[in-house]
Design a protein around this motif. Structure first.
Motif, short mmCIF file in Angstrom:
data_model
loop_
_atom_site.label_atom_id
_atom_site.label_comp_id
_atom_site.label_asym_id
_atom_site.label_seq_id
_atom_site.Cartn_x
_atom_site.Cartn_y
_atom_site.Cartn_z
N SER A 45 4.53 3.69 14.16
CA SER A 45 5.15 2.37 13.99
C SER A 45 4.17 1.27 14.39
CB SER A 45 6.41 2.27 14.86
OG SER A 45 7.20 3.41 14.68
N THR A 47 3.77 -2.41 16.77
CA THR A 47 4.38 -3.04 17.93
C THR A 47 4.90 -4.43 17.57
OG1 THR A 47 4.00 -3.73 20.19
CG2 THR A 47 2.12 -3.88 18.73
N VAL A 48 6.04 -4.79 18.12
CA VAL A 48 6.61 -6.14 17.95
C VAL A 48 7.19 -6.56 19.29
CG1 VAL A 48 7.18 -6.04 15.50
CG2 VAL A 48 8.79 -5.14 17.19
N ALA A 50 10.18 -7.28 20.75
CA ALA A 50 11.60 -7.13 20.44
C ALA A 50 12.16 -6.05 21.34
CB ALA A 50 11.78 -6.73 18.96
N TYR A 54 9.12 -1.92 18.85
CA TYR A 54 8.33 -1.39 17.73
C TYR A 54 9.13 -1.53 16.44
CZ TYR A 54 11.25 2.73 18.50
OH TYR A 54 12.32 3.55 18.67
N THR A 55 8.43 -1.48 15.31
CA THR A 55 9.06 -1.59 14.00
C THR A 55 8.34 -0.64 13.05
OG1 THR A 55 9.74 -3.20 12.32
CG2 THR A 55 7.53 -3.46 13.23
N PRO A 56 8.91 -0.14 12.00
CA PRO A 56 10.29 -0.37 11.54
C PRO A 56 11.30 0.49 12.29
CG PRO A 56 9.18 1.16 10.10
CD PRO A 56 8.16 0.76 11.12
N LEU A 57 12.54 0.07 12.25
CA LEU A 57 13.64 0.86 12.80
C LEU A 57 14.38 1.51 11.65
CD1 LEU A 57 15.00 -1.65 15.45
CD2 LEU A 57 13.49 0.30 15.84
N ASP A 59 17.39 2.30 9.67
CA ASP A 59 18.75 1.76 9.57
C ASP A 59 19.53 2.57 8.54
OD1 ASP A 59 21.00 0.32 9.62
OD2 ASP A 59 20.10 -1.61 9.02
N TRP A 70 12.14 2.28 5.78
CA TRP A 70 11.60 2.78 7.05
C TRP A 70 10.33 3.60 6.80
CZ3 TRP A 70 11.56 8.09 8.46
CH2 TRP A 70 11.12 8.34 9.77
N GLY A 73 7.30 1.61 6.03
CA GLY A 73 6.74 0.84 7.15
C GLY A 73 5.88 1.65 8.09
#
Lengths: 310, 386
Positions: A45, A47-48, A50, A54-57, A59, A70, A73
């Protein structure tokens, strides 16, 4: 012999056996494999700032599209960072070096201990084993803190050496690599002693008598008979010390100085100081690969040897 | 199992070989007043034995009689508490086992599990730093001797019990020791293989011209292989003699009872004249005459082997001595032998009689509960005073 085809003993159903085998596998699946895949996922992933950082999550509410987004990403960029930044490579190399030296030192100290225990009168052995296991009753953290009290410039060791006049200047062991070696050897000694003791205790004394009878003096018989036959214990002990020592964090953090570089410390800093979960996950995954590969090769060789025997 | 009948000649099996009878012969191994104590326990109690070169010598006795301790002292694993052990004139006391010119075959074989058959056999030779070519040649020779050539590169756990026994034998012979010590060498083999191996051991010993010392608790094994047998009990030497002498002229009740089966009649000497003793046995209420000499009034035991006692339903010839009447109590048919247990008339004594089944017949001449006569010649028994 009424039913020769049934491999299970009478009364034991194959389902019962499968259940018993399933329990440890289930344990490993839930508490080892699943967390590992989570860490693996995070390592791909970005880093962000938030929560989580980390991203993406993933969903699942978005259905198939969510999974596709996802997947798109994810990238291996973090692994690139590990090889670009010298700090990480140096940490890995330094960790492996420190763990190798510490493992050899532990072996050198543990072998005579285990040998002495295995040769001790039978009645003494349970007590000696107890003495080896006893330190586990105190928390590792407290025991490592105790070493600070011993090794620091004003500590017990220096007080004793200065007091008896052996040295005139205090020794600066704290916050050096030497302190890390002392810490690792001390903490992991039981893991080396126990497998060595197990293999040495099984050694048949008549083999040594036979060696002597055939003209081999005791010191030669030790190298010709005792050492080769205790090799499985040596290998098991070395793995048990080396693997956790590579990733060791507490000991280098408390006893080592700022110049003692170890991958466990680097990982800790990435995770808690930089809050860079993806990079620290990548560090963890790469460390696992570094350690698993030699073990896998060793196991493969072992299995082939066993296969050749039968 | 009854023993095979003894030869008429009581000398050694190898008739030309009896150095122990020659007073000028110098023994190879001498145990002189050897004592070994472990704490309060005396394992070996004042033992003196001379063993000659090229002899096959057996130490025989029940477990715990000190025979293994005696052998371990020769190998150097134990030091005597007192006494001397010499080998070819050299005092061995204080010499460590790795410098003694003897090799031992262990009861457990003690093969090195991490070495191949070849490496096991070469082990002793490598300690002597022999040239490589010679080691190879010697290992080959040993493999041939024990017929294990195809198994040279196997590890001990890949061999059968009999093969392991051969590796152990080859390993202990490889250094061509002056004396080979065999500690219950065949104990782990089954009966058939054991008997075969006994004969192979004898052939090997003759072929190599070595001195073998075997420790065993199996009297048949000792009788089969040995030139001479030393019978031990409670750490003491009881009798040293050839198998024939041990069987036919036991020195005491212990040896008589330990080797083979025997009938012991407790008796008192009534008269002794002209090499013939008259005995009164209160035990069976009979008078015996036996070859030998004894002081009148002495308490003795008349020992008679079962195969020297004769049995029949009809009365024996009129001139037969030592006749007892009785009733057949039990019969054991063993194929080659039949053993009859006869309860003597007016007593509790059971007389053991054995007959070789020389004729092939399905019915025995004597049956259960038959009234029978048993008798034996005056020279069939041995007088035992202790």
């Amino acid at each position: 012999m009424t039913d020769a085809s049934a491999p299970t003993p009478a009364g034991a159903s194959p389902w019962g056996r499968r259940l018993v085998i399933a329990i440890p596998y289930l344990w490993l699946l839930v508490f080892f494999l699943a967390p590992f895949f989570i860490v693996l996922k995070i390592s791909f992933s970005d880093t962000v700032i938030a929560q989580p950082p980390y991203t993406p999550l993933l969903d699942l509410a978005q259905g198939w599209q969510g999974i596709k987004d996802w997947w798109a990403g994810l990238d291996a960029e973090n692994y690139g960072i590990l090889f670009e930044d010298e700090l990480y490579v140096a940490s890995y190399v330094s960790s492996l070096r420190i763990a190798t030296i510490a493992t050899l030192l532990t072996l050198l100290i543990a072998y005579p201990m285990a040998y002495g225990m295995a040769r001790a009168p039978k009645g003494w052995r349970p007590m000696l084993l107890m003495a080896v296991i006893l330190p586990f009753w105190t928390s590792l953290l407290i025991r490592v803190y105790a070493w600070i009290g011993i090794l620091s410039p004003e500590g017990l060791l220096n007080a004793f050496l200065l007091g008896t006049g052996i040295i005139s200047e205090p020794l600066y062991i704290m916050n050096t690599e030497t302190a890390v070696f002392i810490g690792i050897v001390y903490s992991y000694l039981p893991f080396m002693v126990l497998p060595l003791y197990a293999s040495l205790e099984k050694l048949d004394d008549t083999l040594l008598e036979a060696a002597a009878d055939l003209g081999s003096p005791p010191w030669k018989a030790f190298w010709q008979i005792t050492v080769p036959l205790s090799l499985p214990g040596v290998i098991a002990g070395c793995f048990l010390v080396f693997i956790p020592a590579v990733g060791e964090f507490v000991i280098p953090d408390l006893l080592g100085g700022s110049e003692t570089l170890m991958i466990g410390k680097t990982l800790y800093n990435e995770f808690f100081m930089n809050r860079d979960w993806p990079v620290s996950s990548a560090i963890a995954v790469l460390l696992l690969l570094v350690l698993v590969l030699p073990i896998a090769i060793y196991n493969n060789v072992q299995a082939r040897e066993v296969g050749a025997k039968t | 199992m009854a023993l095979k009948p003894a030869q008429k000649a009581l000398g050694p099996i190898r008739r030309s070989f009896a150095p122990w009878l020659d007073p000028s012969a110098v023994p190879l191994i001498r145990f002189e007043n050897v004592v070994k104590r472990f704490g309060d326990f005396t394992a070996v109690d004042d033992v003196s034995i001379d063993i000659h070169g090229r002899e096959f010598f057996a130490l025989l006795g029940p477990s715990g009689c000190g025979k293994t301790t005696l052998m371990r002292m020769l190998a150097g694993f134990e030091e005597p508490t007192s006494g001397r052990i010499t080998l070819a004139g050299q005092d061995l006391v204080g010499v460590p086992p790795y410098r003694r010119p003897v090799n031992m075959m262990f009861q457990s074989y003690a093969l090195f599990p991490h070495m191949s058959v070849e490496q096991n056999i070469a082990f002793g030779l490598k300690q002597d730093k022999l040239p490589k070519a010679e080691i190879e040649a010697r290992v080959k020779e040993m493999l041939r001797l024990v017929k294990l050539e195809p198994f040279a590169s196997r590890k001990p756990h890949q061999l059968s019990g009999g093969q392991r026994q051969r590796v152990a034998l080859a390993r202990s012979l490889a250094k061509r020791p002056k004396v080979l010590l065999l500690d219950e060498p065949l104990g782990a083999l089954d009966k058939k293989l054991r008997e075969e191996t006994q004969f192979e051991l004898m052939d090997l010993q003759m072929e190599l011209g070595l001195t073998f010392l075997i420790v065993t608790h199996d009297q048949e094994e000792a009788m089969t292989v040995a030139d001479r047998i030393a019978v031990m009990n409670h750490g003491k030497l009881v009798q040293v003699a050839t198998p024939g002498e041990i069987y036919e002229q036991p020195s005491c009740r212990y040896v008589a009872g330990f080797i083979g089966d025997i009938n012991l009649f407790e008796a008192e000497v009534a008269a002794s004249a002209g090499g013939l003793v008259t005995l009164k046995s209160a035990e069976v209420g009979a008078t015996f005459s036996a070859a030998g000499e004894a002081a009148p009034g002495a308490s003795v035991a008349l020992a008679v082997r079962p195969e020297k006692v004769r049995i029949s339903i009809d009365p024996p010839p009129a001139d037969a001595a030592n006749v007892l009447k009785g009733e057949v109590w039990d019969i054991a048919y063993l194929g080659d032998w039949t053993v009859f247990l006869v309860k003597a008339e007016n007593s509790e004594k059971i007389v053991r009689v054995s007959r070789a089944n020389v004729m092939r017949s399905e019915t025995q001449p004597v049956a259960w509960d038959d009234k029978v006569h048993v008798w034996f010649a005056p020279d069939a028994g041995v007088l035992l005073s202790s």
